[in-house]
Design an enzyme around this catalytic site. Structure first.
Site, PDB file in Angstrom:
ATOM      1  N   HIS A 124      59.637   5.808 114.542  1.00 40.86           N
ATOM      2  CA  HIS A 124      59.711   6.907 113.581  1.00 40.86           C
ATOM      3  C   HIS A 124      58.578   7.882 113.928  1.00 40.86           C
ATOM      4  O   HIS A 124      57.535   7.456 114.436  1.00 40.86           O
ATOM      5  CB  HIS A 124      59.505   6.300 112.188  1.00 40.86           C
ATOM      6  CG  HIS A 124      59.684   7.255 111.053  1.00 40.86           C
ATOM      7  ND1 HIS A 124      58.715   8.148 110.667  1.00 40.86           N
ATOM      8  CD2 HIS A 124      60.720   7.449 110.192  1.00 40.86           C
ATOM      9  CE1 HIS A 124      59.141   8.835 109.617  1.00 40.86           C
ATOM     10  NE2 HIS A 124      60.356   8.435 109.308  1.00 40.86           N
ATOM     11  N   ASP A 201      54.260  -0.832 112.124  1.00 37.52           N
ATOM     12  CA  ASP A 201      54.913  -0.013 111.113  1.00 37.52           C
ATOM     13  C   ASP A 201      55.955  -0.908 110.441  1.00 37.52           C
ATOM     14  O   ASP A 201      56.998  -1.200 111.011  1.00 37.52           O
ATOM     15  CB  ASP A 201      55.555   1.190 111.800  1.00 37.52           C
ATOM     16  CG  ASP A 201      56.448   1.988 110.862  1.00 37.52           C
ATOM     17  OD1 ASP A 201      56.744   1.510 109.747  1.00 37.52           O
ATOM     18  OD2 ASP A 201      56.866   3.088 111.265  1.00 37.52           O
ATOM     19  N   GLN A 204      60.338  -0.590 107.271  1.00 39.25           N
ATOM     20  CA  GLN A 204      61.705  -1.097 107.101  1.00 39.25           C
ATOM     21  C   GLN A 204      61.751  -2.621 107.043  1.00 39.25           C
ATOM     22  O   GLN A 204      62.803  -3.194 106.751  1.00 39.25           O
ATOM     23  CB  GLN A 204      62.610  -0.611 108.243  1.00 39.25           C
ATOM     24  CG  GLN A 204      62.773   0.893 108.315  1.00 39.25           C
ATOM     25  CD  GLN A 204      63.430   1.484 107.070  1.00 39.25           C
ATOM     26  OE1 GLN A 204      64.094   0.799 106.279  1.00 39.25           O
ATOM     27  NE2 GLN A 204      63.240   2.777 106.871  1.00 39.25           N
ATOM     28  N   LYS A 227      60.370   2.288  99.618  1.00 37.84           N
ATOM     29  CA  LYS A 227      61.455   1.643 100.379  1.00 37.84           C
ATOM     30  C   LYS A 227      61.630   0.190  99.961  1.00 37.84           C
ATOM     31  O   LYS A 227      62.505  -0.507 100.450  1.00 37.84           O
ATOM     32  CB  LYS A 227      61.169   1.715 101.874  1.00 37.84           C
ATOM     33  CG  LYS A 227      61.141   3.139 102.412  1.00 37.84           C
ATOM     34  CD  LYS A 227      60.953   3.140 103.905  1.00 37.84           C
ATOM     35  CE  LYS A 227      60.492   4.487 104.436  1.00 37.84           C
ATOM     36  NZ  LYS A 227      61.515   5.517 104.426  1.00 37.84           N
ATOM     37  N   CYS A 365      64.077  11.204 111.669  1.00 32.68           N
ATOM     38  CA  CYS A 365      62.656  11.287 112.084  1.00 32.68           C
ATOM     39  C   CYS A 365      62.395  10.386 113.280  1.00 32.68           C
ATOM     40  O   CYS A 365      61.330   9.766 113.386  1.00 32.68           O
ATOM     41  CB  CYS A 365      61.712  10.935 110.944  1.00 32.68           C
ATOM     42  SG  CYS A 365      61.869  12.015 109.538  1.00 32.68           S
TER      43      CYS A 365
HETATM   44  N1  7TS Z   1      58.249   4.181 109.516  1.00 35.14           N
HETATM   45  C1  7TS Z   1      59.549   3.885 109.428  1.00 35.14           C
HETATM   46  C2  7TS Z   1      60.121   2.818 110.308  1.00 35.14           C
HETATM   47  C3  7TS Z   1      60.333   4.557 108.498  1.00 35.14           C
HETATM   48  O1  7TS Z   1      61.627   4.239 108.401  1.00 35.14           O
HETATM   49  C4  7TS Z   1      59.757   5.575 107.694  1.00 35.14           C
HETATM   50  C5  7TS Z   1      60.573   6.391 106.748  1.00 35.14           C
HETATM   51  C6  7TS Z   1      58.397   5.812 107.809  1.00 35.14           C
HETATM   52  C7  7TS Z   1      57.669   5.101 108.740  1.00 35.14           C
HETATM   53  C8  7TS Z   1      57.683   6.792 106.956  1.00 35.14           C
HETATM   54  O2  7TS Z   1      57.610   6.362 105.650  1.00 35.14           O
HETATM   55  P1  7TS Z   1      56.996   7.271 104.516  1.00 35.14           P
HETATM   56  O3  7TS Z   1      57.295   6.551 103.259  1.00 35.14           O
HETATM   57  O4  7TS Z   1      55.545   7.395 104.776  1.00 35.14           O
HETATM   58  O5  7TS Z   1      57.692   8.592 104.610  1.00 35.14           O
HETATM   59  N2  7TS Z   1      61.929   6.457 107.086  1.00 35.14           N
HETATM   60  C9  7TS Z   1      62.851   7.285 106.570  1.00 35.14           C
HETATM   61  C10 7TS Z   1      64.201   7.188 106.920  1.00 35.14           C
HETATM   62  O6  7TS Z   1      64.659   6.390 107.708  1.00 35.14           O
HETATM   63  N3  7TS Z   1      64.869   8.153 106.279  1.00 35.14           N
HETATM   64  O7  7TS Z   1      64.024   8.827 105.514  1.00 35.14           O
HETATM   65  C11 7TS Z   1      62.763   8.312 105.692  1.00 35.14           C
END
Ligand code: 7TS
Length: 407
Positions: A124, A201, A204, A227, A365
């Site tokens: 990501h 990271d 997910q 999430k 992303c």
């Molecule tokens: N890493 C992964 C693997 C992610 O899926 C996401 C967000 C992030 C980091 C960033 O997370 P945040 O909460 O700091 O924004 N992924 C997604 C997605 O798959 N669709 O919208 C956001």
């Protein structure tokens, strides 16, 4: 067939019972943000009604209530990911902020001219850009672990990338664009053979598998509350205290200091050192409630049920002529990314929305993943334990309709 009681779980999530465009909402965009159960909603409301105050600064009743709830949430996080100590769990706004904290706090201390940072092809942007920024600042280089057509990292090539110049390895536990579960434990062990710390990271992974940071031996592990059925604005960066203690904070301000004079500031200990300013108190207490919720259901059965849903979605969508699945790793969970002939994924997403089906269309992303598969975007259904086979049938039927509309 799993015995998981998804109907019971569905009834815990009020948002799921509404209709959208005259159809029952079928929410399959959980990788972007998962929905929030009553327990979290009620805990947030209770906090705002009865406990709202600032933390760590007041001797008065409300401040003490808020502080103890906030710190109780940290302890829930510690137990949930099996960290050794609560102070190793730093509260941040989300996974992105957590990775930025590590990139800057670790990078400015330990990464120098000519050093290398190893990331993977399937990251990501939030696990690419912070490393690029620190690499540029410090004169270091980014090296990339390649993947195969199925969307699996090529581990031999990974090991070949590691050497005495490598100062950090960073990769996702589960890819948001492909659903691939990376062999994190094995990859961390490989990095540690070279004495290299690893930042995972886990955005997910935490909602879809048991995560034990000590068993993984992760040096850093980042994730977001929204999430994992909690509020936005909540999140955690776990770090081994040996590293966190050596790193400087990347934000200065109130609450993170021991003493301040105009000549010099000394910093507070962990975790305060990394939590400058008033934190997202309500959100982090909500994250604690989300963990309470996950502990209240049969989580292992829920994860097994998600695997069944994924297998079913893969079979149903894969059987439709013109549908191409993107990401077919052997170890996968919860994500089905696909393209449909030459129909733009945004058109797919818009037509599905008319049917009450929420999926995401775009590059997720993860533009390097799109470049690898040579597609501008994919449609992506991402599942949670409250989804059903009936919803997947509706998704498959609607994708067939999309094909009819465009043919
Ligand atoms: N890493 C992964 C693997 C992610 O899926 C996401 C967000 C992030 C980091 C960033 O997370 P945040 O909460 O700091 O924004 N992924 C997604 C997605 O798959 N669709 O919208 C956001």
């Amino acid at each position: 067939m799993s015995s998981f009681n998804f109907q019971k779980v569905r009834s815990d999530f009020p948002v799921l019972s509404q209709t959208v465009n005259g159809k029952p909402l079928r929410y399959m965009d959980n990788a972007a943000s998962a929905q929030v159960p009553n327990l979290v909603i009620e805990r947030g409301s209770e906090y705002l009604k009865k406990e709202h105050s600032n933390v760590h600064r007041g001797v008065h009743y409300l401040s003490q209530k808020a502080t103890s709830a906030y710190e109780a949430a940290r302890e829930k996080v510690r137990r949930f990911i099996n960290a050794g100590e609560a102070k190793e769990c730093i509260f941040v706004r989300g996974c992105t902020e957590g990775i930025n904290l590590v990139a800057s706090g670790y990078g400015r201390k330990f990464i120098n001219e000519g050093d290398e940072i190893v990331i993977s092809q399937m990251e990501h942007h939030s696990n690419i850009v912070p490393w690029q920024m620190i690499a540029e600042e410090r004169g270091a280089k980014i090296r990339v672990i390649p993947m195969n057509q199925a969307g699996e990292l090529i581990l031999d090539e990974y090991e070949n990338l590691l050497n005495e110049k490598t100062k950090m390895v960073a990769f996702s536990h589960i890819s948001n664009a492909l659903g691939t579960i990376n062999p994190a434990k094995e990859m961390i062990e490989t990095a540690h053979k070279f004495g290299i710390p690893v930042c995972i990271d886990g955005a997910q992974a935490v909602p879809h598998m048991r995560v034990d940071v000590r068993d993984l031996d992760a040096d850093f592990y980042a994730f977001s509350g929204h999430k994992m059925f909690g509020p936005t604005g909540s999140g955690v960066i776990y770090g081994k205290k040996e590293w966190l203690e050596k790193m400087d904070p990347y934000q200065g301000g109130g609450s993170m200091i021991k003493t301040v004079t105009f000549e010099k500031t000394t910093y507070a200990g962990l975790p305060e050192k990394f939590e400058a300013g008033t934190p997202a108190i309500a959100s982090q207490i909500g994250l604690g409630a989300a963990i309470d919720y996950l502990n209240s259901i049969d989580l292992d059965a829920a994860f097994e049920y998600e695997h069944e849903l994924l297998a079913y979605a893969t079979e149903r969508l894969g059987a439709i002529e013109g549908v191409k699945l993107i990401g077919t790793a052997r170890e996968k969970t919860s994500v089905v990314s696909f393209t449909v002939a030459d129909i733009h994924p945004h058109d797919i997403g818009t037509i599905l929305d008319q049917e009450g089906i929420a999926i995401r269309a775009g590059h997720h992303c993860a533009q390097p993943v799109m470049q690898f598969y040579d597609v501008p975007a994919t449609a992506r259904a991402s599942l949670a334990f409250y989804n059903t086979k009936e919803e997947i049938d509706a998704l498959a039927d609607s994708v067939k309709k999309v094909i009819e509309v465009f043919s």
